[in-house]
Write a protein that holds these residues in place. Structure first.
Motif, PDB file in Angstrom:
ATOM      1  N   ILE A  20       0.853  -1.199   0.000  1.00 10.48           N
ATOM      2  CA  ILE A  20       0.000   0.000   0.000  1.00 10.48           C
ATOM      3  C   ILE A  20       0.884   1.242   0.000  1.00 10.48           C
ATOM      4  O   ILE A  20       1.752   1.397   0.865  1.00 10.48           O
ATOM      5  N   THR A  21       0.668   2.134  -0.965  1.00 10.48           N
ATOM      6  CA  THR A  21       1.498   3.344  -1.071  1.00 10.48           C
ATOM      7  C   THR A  21       0.851   4.563  -0.409  1.00 10.48           C
ATOM      8  O   THR A  21       1.504   5.580  -0.205  1.00 10.48           O
ATOM      9  N   ASP A  22      -0.431   4.478  -0.081  1.00 10.19           N
ATOM     10  CA  ASP A  22      -1.148   5.581   0.571  1.00 10.19           C
ATOM     11  C   ASP A  22      -2.313   4.973   1.353  1.00 10.19           C
ATOM     12  O   ASP A  22      -3.235   4.417   0.758  1.00 10.19           O
ATOM     13  N   ASP A  23      -2.273   5.078   2.688  1.00  8.60           N
ATOM     14  CA  ASP A  23      -3.320   4.443   3.506  1.00  8.60           C
ATOM     15  C   ASP A  23      -4.360   5.426   4.039  1.00  8.60           C
ATOM     16  O   ASP A  23      -5.078   5.141   4.995  1.00  8.60           O
ATOM     17  N   ASN A  24      -4.461   6.619   3.393  1.00  9.62           N
ATOM     18  CA  ASN A  24      -5.398   7.638   3.880  1.00  9.62           C
ATOM     19  C   ASN A  24      -6.835   7.127   3.984  1.00  9.62           C
ATOM     20  O   ASN A  24      -7.560   7.473   4.919  1.00  9.62           O
ATOM     21  N   ARG A  25      -7.243   6.313   3.017  1.00  8.26           N
ATOM     22  CA  ARG A  25      -8.626   5.829   3.043  1.00  8.26           C
ATOM     23  C   ARG A  25      -8.865   4.837   4.188  1.00  8.26           C
ATOM     24  O   ARG A  25      -9.963   4.790   4.738  1.00  8.26           O
ATOM     25  N   ILE A  26      -7.847   4.069   4.523  1.00 10.50           N
ATOM     26  CA  ILE A  26      -7.975   3.173   5.679  1.00 10.50           C
ATOM     27  C   ILE A  26      -8.070   4.010   6.955  1.00 10.50           C
ATOM     28  O   ILE A  26      -8.938   3.781   7.806  1.00 10.50           O
ATOM     29  N   GLN A  27      -7.202   5.004   7.059  1.00  5.43           N
ATOM     30  CA  GLN A  27      -7.203   5.884   8.242  1.00  5.43           C
ATOM     31  C   GLN A  27      -8.561   6.572   8.414  1.00  5.43           C
ATOM     32  O   GLN A  27      -9.050   6.737   9.536  1.00  5.43           O
ATOM     33  N   ALA A  28      -9.183   6.944   7.292  1.00  2.00           N
ATOM     34  CA  ALA A  28     -10.460   7.671   7.349  1.00  2.00           C
ATOM     35  C   ALA A  28     -11.587   6.825   7.932  1.00  2.00           C
ATOM     36  O   ALA A  28     -12.559   7.361   8.485  1.00  2.00           O
ATOM     37  N   ALA A  29     -11.476   5.500   7.835  1.00  5.26           N
ATOM     38  CA  ALA A  29     -12.528   4.608   8.341  1.00  5.26           C
ATOM     39  C   ALA A  29     -12.349   4.242   9.811  1.00  5.26           C
ATOM     40  O   ALA A  29     -13.255   3.671  10.434  1.00  5.26           O
ATOM     41  N   ILE A  30     -11.195   4.563  10.386  1.00  4.20           N
ATOM     42  CA  ILE A  30     -10.870   4.126  11.749  1.00  4.20           C
ATOM     43  C   ILE A  30     -11.869   4.623  12.806  1.00  4.20           C
ATOM     44  O   ILE A  30     -12.281   3.849  13.681  1.00  4.20           O
ATOM     45  N   PRO A  31     -12.303   5.902  12.780  1.00 14.02           N
ATOM     46  CA  PRO A  31     -13.237   6.353  13.819  1.00 14.02           C
ATOM     47  C   PRO A  31     -14.515   5.515  13.899  1.00 14.02           C
ATOM     48  O   PRO A  31     -14.980   5.172  14.992  1.00 14.02           O
TER      49      PRO A  31
END
Length: 404
Positions: A34-45
Motif C-alpha cells: 500500500i502506497t497511501d493508507d489515507n482511506r484506511i485511516q479515514a474509516a478508523i473512527p
C-alpha cells in the motif's frame, strides 16, 4: 440534496449485533504494498466506535476494478487486512472469499469486538472468467445474500456514495436497519457547509482537462458562487469561445458553444487565465510564458504568473473556497506552479477564519502531497461522489439509508 434526515451511526444500538460496514479501502497498491493508507485511516473512527460499543464488525470494500480472473491475483484485500491490523492494533479476520460456507461460518462464530474483512467485493464482477458485474450492477441475489449476514448496515464509504452497488444500496435495501458512518456523516456536513450554506464571498476553483467533466458543476454553482476561477486544460475551450488563439492546447471543439453560453450566463462570475505556461509538446520542459493568445505550435500546460497573482488576489478576500481540479499538469515539476499557488492561497483562508474545501480527486492528492493536508477545513475522500454533490445530483448510496 438534504441528507440531514438520515440515520447516523449513533442512532443505532449495535451492542452484540452483527454490523455490516461498507468502507472505502480502495487504496493504491504497488507490488502488493500500500502506497497511501489515507482511506484506511479515514474509516478508523467508525470502526473504533463499533468496537467500543461491543459490535461484531463485518467490513466490505472494493479494491480497483476487476475485469478478469487475472485481476483477482493482484487485487486482493489481504494487504489491507494487514495494514488495518497494524493501525488498529486489533486482530483482523480476513476471509478471502465473498460468499460461501467459510464466510458464513466466520460470521456465525464472530464475537463482540471482533472484526471480519471480506474479500474485495468486486471479485463478484467476474465469475468463471466472464464479466458478470454482480457487485457493480447491484445484483438482487448478491445484495440479499450479503444483507442476510448481518443485523444492521452502516455505509461509511463516501468514495462509492454515487454508485448503486450491491455492497451499499443493495445491502441497505435488504436489511432491517441502516445508517451513515462517521466519515460519510462528516462528508455530508462539510460539503453542505461549503456548497449549500457558504460564507461570502464564495469562490469556486475548477480545474482539470475537460469542460465536459465539469459541465454539471459549473451549471449548478453559477447561481451560488460569487466567482468561479478556471484552470487546467478546459481553459482553452473557454478561450476558444472568446475568439482567442490557443495554439495546440487541449480543445473540446464540441463544447465551444456551451462555453460561450456559460460565459454569457455567468455575467462576469467566470474568471479565466490571462496568461499560460506553455511548451511545444506535452513534456516536462522549461515553460514559455505567453499571454491570452497562444501561438501555433505551443500548448498551454499551466496558468501563468499574471494569472497566479490575479487568482491569489481573488482568493485573499474569500470566506469560502471550494476547489476541484488542478490548474495545470501538476505532475510535471515545471508545470505545477499554478496548482501550488492556488493550494497555498486557499489554505491561508482557513487560517484567517474562512472555510476551505477540496472536492477529492487530483486536487486532494496534490494538497496532501504538497503538505497542506491539515491546512484545509475539509478534504473529501470521494472524488466522483463530491463532484456529483457539487453538481446537485442525488448520491444514491446515501439516499438508500433509512431516515431517522
Amino acid at each position: 440534496m438534504n441528507y440531514n434526515s438520515k440515520k447516523t451511526l449513533k442512532d443505532l444500538v449495535v451492542s452484540s449485533k452483527k454490523v455490516l460496514v461498507r468502507v472505502d479501502f480502495n487504496v493504491p497498491l504497488k507490488d502488493g504494498v500500500i502506497t497511501d493508507d489515507n482511506r484506511i485511516q479515514a474509516a478508523i473512527p467508525t470502526i473504533k466506535y463499533l468496537l467500543e460499543n461491543n459490535a461484531k464488525v463485518i467490513l466490505f470494500s472494493h479494491l480497483s476494478r476487476i475485469k478478469s480472473e487475472e485481476d483477482k491475483k493482484s487485487k486482493s484485500l489481504a494487504p489491507v487486512a494487514k495494514r488495518l491490523e497494524e493501525i488498529l492494533k486489533h486482530k483482523i479476520i480476513f476471509i478471502n472469499e465473498t460468499r460461501g460456507a467459510k464466510l458464513e461460518n466466520a460470521v456465525s462464530e464472530l464475537k463482540e469486538k471482533e472484526i471480519i474483512l471480506v474479500e474485495n467485493t468486486r471479485f463478484e464482477d467476474v465469475a468463471n472468467g466472464e464479466v458478470v458485474k454482480l457487485e457493480s450492477k447491484n445484483d438482487s441475489g448478491l445484495s440479499k445474500y450479503w444483507a442476510s449476514l448481518g443485523d444492521v448496515f452502516v455505509n461509511d464509504a463516501f468514495g462509492t456514495a454515487h454508485r448503486a452497488h450491491a455492497s451499499n444500496v443493495g445491502i441497505s435495501s435488504n436489511i432491517g436497519e441502516s445508517a451513515l458512518g462517521l466519515l460519510v456523516e462528516s462528508e455530508i456536513k462539510m460539503l453542505g457547509k461549503g456548497i449549500d450554506t457558504p460564507q461570502r464571498p464564495f469562490v469556486a476553483i475548477l480545474g482539470g482537462a475537460k469542460v465536459s467533466d465539469k459541465i454539471g458543476v459549473i451549471d449548478h454553482l453559477l447561481s451560488k458562487v460569487d466567482k468561479i476561477i478556471i484552470g487546467g486544460g478546459m481553459t482553452y475551450t473557454f478561450h476558444k469561445a472568446q475568439g482567442l488563439e490557443i495554439g495546440s492546447s487541449l480543445l473540446e471543439i464540441d463544447k465551444v458553444e456551451l462555453a460561450k453560453e456559460f460565459l454569457a450566463k455567468a455575467n462576469g462570475k467566470i474568471i479565466l487565465p490571462v496568461d499560460s505556461a506553455c511548451a511545444s509538446s506535452y513534456a516536462d520542459v522549461t515553460p514559455t510564458i505567453v499571454g491570452e493568445n497562444i501561438p501555433e505550435g505551443m500548448m498551454g500546460l499551466d496558468i501563468g504568473p499574471k494569472t497566479i497573482e490575479l487568482y491569489k488576489n481573488i482568493l485573499k478576500d474569500s470566506k469560502t473556497v471550494v476547489w476541484n481540479g488542478p490548474m495545470g499538469v501538476s505532475e510535471f515539476e515545471n508545470f505545477k506552479a499554478g496548482t501550488v499557488a492556488v493550494c497555498e492561497a486557499s489554505a491561508k483562508r482557513k487560517a484567517d477564519g474562512g472555510f476551505t474545501l477540496i472536492g477529492g480527486g487530483d486536487s486532494a492528492a496534490a494538497a496532501i502531497k504538497l503538505g497542506f493536508k491539515d491546512d484545509f477545513s475539509w478534504i473529501s475522500t470521494g472524488g466522483g461522489a463530491s463532484l456529483e454533490y457539487m453538481e446537485g445530483k442525488e448520491l444514491v448510496g446515501i439516499a438508500a439509508i433509512q431516515n431517522k
